[in-house]
Design a protein around this motif. Structure first.
Motif, PDB file in Angstrom:
ATOM      1  N   THR A  80       0.573  -1.133   0.002  1.00  0.00           N
ATOM      2  CA  THR A  80      -0.408  -0.053   0.289  1.00  0.00           C
ATOM      3  C   THR A  80       0.611   1.030   0.099  1.00  0.00           C
ATOM      4  O   THR A  80       0.435   2.458  -0.732  1.00  0.00           O
ATOM      5  N   ALA A  81       1.971   1.453   0.865  1.00  0.00           N
ATOM      6  CA  ALA A  81       3.294   2.672   0.941  1.00  0.00           C
ATOM      7  C   ALA A  81       2.975   2.349  -0.668  1.00  0.00           C
ATOM      8  O   ALA A  81       3.685   3.546  -1.156  1.00  0.00           O
ATOM      9  N   TRP A  82       3.391   1.369  -1.431  1.00  0.00           N
ATOM     10  CA  TRP A  82       4.867   1.614  -2.981  1.00  0.00           C
ATOM     11  C   TRP A  82       3.323   2.174  -3.152  1.00  0.00           C
ATOM     12  O   TRP A  82       3.518   2.901  -4.372  1.00  0.00           O
ATOM     13  N   CYS A  83       2.364   1.864  -3.614  1.00  0.00           N
ATOM     14  CA  CYS A  83       1.387   2.929  -4.468  1.00  0.00           C
ATOM     15  C   CYS A  83       0.993   4.752  -4.013  1.00  0.00           C
ATOM     16  O   CYS A  83       1.014   5.026  -4.682  1.00  0.00           O
ATOM     17  N   GLY A  84       1.642   4.168  -2.693  1.00  0.00           N
ATOM     18  CA  GLY A  84       1.675   5.627  -2.359  1.00  0.00           C
ATOM     19  C   GLY A  84       2.607   6.751  -2.830  1.00  0.00           C
ATOM     20  O   GLY A  84       2.714   7.929  -3.617  1.00  0.00           O
ATOM     21  N   TYR A  85       3.449   6.492  -3.060  1.00  0.00           N
ATOM     22  CA  TYR A  85       4.903   6.791  -3.431  1.00  0.00           C
ATOM     23  C   TYR A  85       4.527   6.738  -5.058  1.00  0.00           C
ATOM     24  O   TYR A  85       5.640   7.790  -5.082  1.00  0.00           O
ATOM     25  N   PHE A  86       4.959   5.728  -5.424  1.00  0.00           N
ATOM     26  CA  PHE A  86       3.943   5.956  -7.147  1.00  0.00           C
ATOM     27  C   PHE A  86       3.318   6.689  -7.279  1.00  0.00           C
ATOM     28  O   PHE A  86       3.141   8.058  -8.340  1.00  0.00           O
ATOM     29  N   PHE A  87       1.952   7.646  -6.438  1.00  0.00           N
ATOM     30  CA  PHE A  87       1.071   8.923  -6.710  1.00  0.00           C
ATOM     31  C   PHE A  87       2.293  10.108  -6.796  1.00  0.00           C
ATOM     32  O   PHE A  87       1.290  10.721  -7.705  1.00  0.00           O
ATOM     33  N   GLY A  88       3.010   9.764  -5.351  1.00  0.00           N
ATOM     34  CA  GLY A  88       3.508  10.758  -4.608  1.00  0.00           C
ATOM     35  C   GLY A  88       4.959  11.270  -5.583  1.00  0.00           C
ATOM     36  O   GLY A  88       4.801  12.718  -6.258  1.00  0.00           O
ATOM     37  N   ALA A  89       5.256  10.599  -6.305  1.00  0.00           N
ATOM     38  CA  ALA A  89       6.431  10.422  -7.631  1.00  0.00           C
ATOM     39  C   ALA A  89       6.080  10.917  -9.135  1.00  0.00           C
ATOM     40  O   ALA A  89       5.976  11.554  -9.807  1.00  0.00           O
ATOM     41  N   HIS A  90       4.448  10.041  -9.445  1.00  0.00           N
ATOM     42  CA  HIS A  90       3.970  10.534 -10.328  1.00  0.00           C
ATOM     43  C   HIS A  90       3.728  11.674 -10.315  1.00  0.00           C
ATOM     44  O   HIS A  90       3.536  12.946 -11.195  1.00  0.00           O
ATOM     45  N   ARG A  91       2.702  12.543  -9.561  1.00  0.00           N
ATOM     46  CA  ARG A  91       2.448  14.230  -9.376  1.00  0.00           C
ATOM     47  C   ARG A  91       3.974  14.566  -9.254  1.00  0.00           C
ATOM     48  O   ARG A  91       3.529  15.668  -9.832  1.00  0.00           O
ATOM     49  N   ALA A  92       5.088  14.280  -8.925  1.00  0.00           N
ATOM     50  CA  ALA A  92       6.328  15.654  -8.732  1.00  0.00           C
ATOM     51  C   ALA A  92       6.734  15.153  -9.919  1.00  0.00           C
ATOM     52  O   ALA A  92       7.072  15.636 -10.307  1.00  0.00           O
ATOM     53  N   GLY A  93       6.553  14.116 -11.368  1.00  0.00           N
ATOM     54  CA  GLY A  93       6.903  14.102 -11.977  1.00  0.00           C
ATOM     55  C   GLY A  93       8.276  13.311 -12.778  1.00  0.00           C
ATOM     56  O   GLY A  93       8.641  13.630 -13.246  1.00  0.00           O
ATOM     57  N   LEU A  94       8.556  12.720 -11.199  1.00  0.00           N
ATOM     58  CA  LEU A  94       9.361  11.995 -11.468  1.00  0.00           C
ATOM     59  C   LEU A  94       9.017  10.563 -11.967  1.00  0.00           C
ATOM     60  O   LEU A  94       7.774   9.484 -10.936  1.00  0.00           O
TER      61      LEU A  94
END
Length: 304
Positions: A30-44
């Protein structure tokens, strides 16, 4: 503690039980999912060394918190059939040993996150652990409100993954938090329904333990399953996922609601074999629902 060579596999199995490896794995996913979207939002790119640091740190804190929870509840576990063979009640591991493991993992993981991701994630992860141990764990012996209180730390993994990538709290973190928060109620109420007699022996005051007929528990399972449908489609309205996810989330929610309705409208005693069978089906539905929902969300994610 010195461990003979032939007992190392047994010790590893005990560590897996002590740290609740299955639960920790779900938390890390679940944390992986959160990281995925956080990085996505940052364009990384989400596939980075930062992901490794985040999941390792969160996994350590989760493992340590689980170990300390078992330390605090080893006397309760000894009275319940489903937990009596855990390392502490079965006396395969000392309380001191488990405490050292728990404190080292929880504190070490929090510090690791603070150093290798950002201080916000380190502090939030530590706070999550403290609330779980200092509020939820003792409340389990006091009142059914423990489920509500425990849902707060239980809903944090996605938030922690996001902040590890972004270093800040944003609307996306609230969306992930809300999904996990609501999902926990049908999940944990169905577990408590299944193990009602065991929980009663251990003095755990979950809702199915303190009520006679199960109606209140069934209503809550139904209400939270229904509420999960509009909550689960929020990612589509916050630019996190597209229309495929929107349709899939509704279908998954209706599927979970179906199993909740079958239990709620059964009107049989809590301890009847048929009601327990349907409670198990609700539990299985929740276990299938969450990873499918997040996989669909990530697979149909939208660009920053």
């Amino acid at each position: 503690m010195a461990v003979p060579g032939n007992s190392i596999p047994s010790l590893l199995r005990d560590y897996a039980e002590l740290t609740k490896l299955r639960v920790t794995t779900l938390i890390v996913m679940t944390a992986w999912c959160g990281y995925f979207f956080g990085a996505h939002r940052a364009g990384l790119s989400w596939l980075s060394l930062g992901l490794f640091h985040s999941l390792l740190g969160i996994g350590l804190v989760s493992s340590g918190t689980a170990a300390l929870n078992e330390v605090m509840e080893h006397d309760v576990d000894a009275r319940m059939r489903r937990t009596a063979m855990r390392p502490l009640p079965a006396q395969r591991m000392s309380v001191l040993h488990a405490t050292v493991v728990g404190v080292t993992a929880a504190m070490g993981g929090s510090i690791y996150l603070g150093v290798f991701t950002n201080p916000l994630t380190g502090w939030l992860t530590l706070l999550t652990s403290v609330v779980y141990l200092a509020a939820y764990t003792p409340l389990k012996k006091v009142s059914p409100i423990c489920t509500f209180v425990g849902a707060f730390p239980g809903a944090m993994p996605g938030v922690l993954g996001w902040t590890a990538a972004r270093g800040r709290l944003e609307w996306g973190t609230l969306v992930l938090f809300a999904i996990l928060f609501i999902w926990q109620f049908p999940h944990f109420f169905s577990i408590a329904w299944l193990y009602r007699e065991d929980y009663a022996k251990g003095g755990i005051r979950m809702l199915p333990v303190v009520e006679d007929d199960g109606r209140s528990t069934a209503r809550r399972i139904l209400v939270y399953s229904l509420l999960l449908i509009p909550i689960s489609i929020l990612p589509s309205f916050f630019g996190m996922a597209g229309k495929i996810y929107l349709v899939g989330a509704i279908l998954l929610g209706l599927g979970l609601l179906y199993f909740g309705m079958r239990l709620a409208f059964l009107n049989l005693p809590l301890g009847s074999p048929r009601s327990k069978m349907r409670a198990r089906q609700v539990l299985q539905a929740t276990v299938i629902y969450l990873p499918l929902l997040f996989a669909l969300m990530m697979g149909n994610s939208l660009g920053p």
